[in-house]
Design a protein around this motif. Structure first.
Motif, PDB file in Angstrom:
ATOM      1  N   ALA A   1       0.907  -1.277  -0.097  1.00 33.49           N
ATOM      2  CA  ALA A   1      -0.355  -0.045  -0.153  1.00 33.49           C
ATOM      3  C   ALA A   1       0.828   1.488   0.094  1.00 33.49           C
TER       4      ALA A   1
ATOM      5  N   SER B   1      -0.783  -0.424  -9.767  1.00 36.17           N
ATOM      6  CA  SER B   1      -0.678  -1.783  -9.144  1.00 36.17           C
ATOM      7  C   SER B   1       0.354  -2.351  -8.792  1.00 36.17           C
TER       8      SER B   1
ATOM      9  N   ARG C   1      -0.601  -8.035  -1.422  1.00 38.42           N
ATOM     10  CA  ARG C   1      -1.274  -7.382  -0.145  1.00 38.42           C
ATOM     11  C   ARG C   1      -0.254  -7.510   1.109  1.00 38.42           C
ATOM     12  N   ASP C   2       0.308  -8.421   1.236  1.00 38.40           N
ATOM     13  CA  ASP C   2       1.230  -8.464   2.239  1.00 38.40           C
ATOM     14  C   ASP C   2       2.487  -7.989   1.869  1.00 38.40           C
TER      15      ASP C   2
END
Ligand code: AMP
Length: 305
Positions: A221, A242, A253-254
């Protein structure tokens, strides 16, 4: 340097060359050639005795509202550039010859195409996989060269070749950039002076994400936000920014574990032009702006990630 238009004549000519023991290295393109394409031609010469460049604006990879009809076409200029670069053969068919009346076959690569450009350009990668399959059958190359600028396309073609046991070695060539960092693209010709200036936010953001990654930031993120905050205010629309797994193209995501790599991929619209670019974040630094070119790079974004 001979040019062929008919698939059968092209194949017969290459059959004869292969019979004499020649190996064929293929560079598939849509023409409007620039230095990025020409470096693929140089690369091809390192892999085959005969360098074949296909020039075909493939209708099946364009959506109904995309730029098929306005895509730049200039076969004479392309021919001159290829002659100068030492290519041996050009294959420049027409849509009617590649897709005769009643053509009903499409090649579809699943999963990899569910991400990034896939959902935004329905049918695009089926068109790419189909035309590349056709070209491989017509040309019988031992090697085919593709650019990393189109990272998803490269991944789709690698998977196609693997899954269908095609006897073709796929070689990836790094993205070739202008001195100011903008990735070379035939579509850059659509950009006005102001739009081109704004497009420089893309390489600047990729460089910033590269630097953040190599300073130890591993949170998807944060890395994505770093690029978005720099790009979004300067472009007219963001299709995606992305951070994905380079093997599956699925979003990460991790936190990225040590020694793992990640791909930051960007697709934006500036005016009516859609631009894509990417950077592979891996253990070995691979900056957008190499040290030797630092004098010519645009100012980096001032806010660190
Ligand atoms: P295109 O004509 O845009 O379909 O591109 C033909 C081939 O050239 C594809 O394999 C692209 O990935 C590659 N290519 C296009 N632009 C670049 C670039 N700036 N650097 C490296 N390869 C490129």
């Amino acid at each position: 340097m001979q040019t062929f238009q008919h698939p059968r004549q092209m194949r017969e000519h290459l059959d004869a060359l292969r019979h004499q023991g020649h190996t064929i290295a293929l560079v598939p393109t849509m023409g409007a050639l620039h230095e990025g394409h020409l470096q693929l031609v140089d690369e091809a010469a390192r892999h085959g005795d005969t360098v074949l460049v296909s020039i075909f604006v493939n209708p099946t990879q364009f959506g109904p509202n995309e730029d098929f009809s306005r895509y730049p076409r200039d076969l004479e200029s392309d021919r001159a550039k290829l002659q100068q670069r030492g290519a041996h053969l050009i294959f420049a068919p027409t849509p009617e010859l590649m897709y005769p009346e009643g053509a009903a076959t499409r090649v579809c690569v699943q999963h990899l195409t569910a991400h990034l450009c896939g959902p935004l350009r329905p049918g695009h990668f089926d068109g790419v996989a189909t035309v590349v399959t056709q070209l491989f059958h017509i040309a019988g190359p031992c090697t085919a060269i593709f650019g990393q600028k189109d990272f998803q396309q490269l991944a789709v073609i690698r998977r196609l070749v693997r899954d269908l046991h095609m006897p073709v070695h796929i070689v990836a060539h790094p993205t070739v950039r202008d001195s100011d960092g903008l990735a070379l693209s035939s579509r850059n010709a659509y950009l006005s002076t102001d739009e081109r200036q704004r497009a420089l936010c893309i390489p600047a953001a990729l460089q910033q994400v590269h630097d953040a990654f190599h300073s130890g930031i591993r949170t998807p993120a944060r890395l994505t936000q770093c690029a978005t905050s720099h790009i979004a205010p300067r472009v007219d629309a963001v299709d995606y920014i992305s951070l994905v797994c380079p093997d599956t193209l699925a979003p990460l995501r991790d936190d990225i574990p040590q020694h793992h790599s990640a791909l930051l991929a960007v697709a934006v619209r500036i005016g009516t032009t859609r631009l894509i670019d990417n950077i592979l974040l891996s253990t070995a630094p691979s900056p957008v702006f190499p040290r030797s070119a630092q004098g010519t790079k645009p100012p980096r974004p001032t806010s660190p990630c």
